[in-house]
Design an enzyme around this catalytic site. Sequence first.
Site, PDB file in Angstrom:
ATOM      1  CD  GLU A 154     -27.008 -27.522  49.073  1.00 17.69           C
ATOM      2  OE1 GLU A 154     -27.951 -27.979  49.837  1.00 17.69           O
ATOM      3  OE2 GLU A 154     -27.423 -27.372  47.984  1.00 17.69           O
ATOM      4  CD  GLU A 332     -26.939 -29.996  44.694  1.00 15.64           C
ATOM      5  OE1 GLU A 332     -27.376 -29.264  44.961  1.00 15.64           O
ATOM      6  OE2 GLU A 332     -26.037 -30.943  45.860  1.00 15.64           O
TER       7      GLU A 332
END
Length: 415
Positions: A154, A332
């Site tokens: 991220e 995720e």
Amino acid sequence: MADPFLWGTATAAHQVEGGNIHNDWWRFEQEPGRIAGGDRSGAAADHWNRVAHDVGLMTALGANAYRFSVEWSRVEPTEGRWDDAAWDHYVDEVAQLRAAGVVPMATLLHFTLPAWLADRGGLLATDFPDVFARFAAEAATRLSDVRWWVTINEPNVVMVLGYVEGVFPPAVRDPRLAVRAAVAQLRGHGAASVAVRRVLPDARIGLAHHLADLQPKNPANPVDRLVTGQSAQLFNWAFQDAVTHGRIRLRTAGFPSVDVEAPELLGSTDFFGLNYYNRYLISFAPRTPAKVAWEYGDGPKTDMGYEVYPAGFERVLRAAWERYRLPVVVTENGVADDSEWVRPAALKWHVEAMRAAMAAGVPVLGYFYWSLLDNFEWAEGYAKRFGLYRVDYATQERHPTAACELFRAYATGQA
Ligand code: IFM
């Protein structure tokens, strides 16, 4: 024969291992007011000492994959000196996973930086790409049984929360530094990818992108549509676009523009790692400093305040595939849910959304549930429970939540 679909769970070192005292987050946690409830990562879920037990939990789930991160500050607590015992711990963890029939996926950078690096600028240190590549090369050499690699988790979240909102280290609010942090992460990713591939030519490498489904709050309003497009470009797409074009271009109102060649990024990813949690409704907000407002929709909420919005999962899966034509790994997806009522339904709806995207032609290679265990949710502390297994932090006992059975049914082909 095609590789089997990866049904896994995901964690990150600092959130579960405990005792990661040599990184920037540990220091950050000691500053009053940084973490909700004054929590500190401390012993976390004590995963460092419970790997064998936790691999057993994966087996009980029928999982055939596990995404974890290598804590850089453990294996290199002092610059330039590897800690062999710490490396051996990860070597042993990978061996335990393999022995249990669980495919390991290793993340190299999941939010934390060694304190020695943070002290001289962190991501903005001029040699960040070089030292990160050195760590990546060492990881590939020591963990040569790992084929799946995520270089950075991220990078967009790090840019926004660390450098725009200032709620993650280094806790600054400066669009100029945010853009520099974005460029540095891309340069670091490129260098790390080259380093891993040099050691492991068969490695499958990706970035794990946090993609949100961004929709204009008022679709009839052209300015809402415009700012939604700009937000999506910066938050969702800028990083992988740079990889695709070998050129880093950032052009968003309120941020300095960047346009630099980065040929080392070409071919640096083999899959698109996709982390999905929710959608946002975006509107033009002329009276705010950012001029843009991001709001949650009005559907049911998780404990993070996020709307449960599986339709957005299908939309971002399709959009990522249409844009890059790279196979996707869901690195995720999950919910924070103390009640344990929301998790099973949310899991079902999101797997259905993923399957709808697959039926429409999106090649999804795997799904990693966030998370195996309840863990330290960064600035939100311990109150947000993301685990398929609930952790009693007083005893470190793990208890299956109601969603374990459904996950197992998916992983074993019963559902
Ligand atoms: O816990 C985090 C993880 O570290 C990165 N992706 C989002 C998760 C839930 O907020």
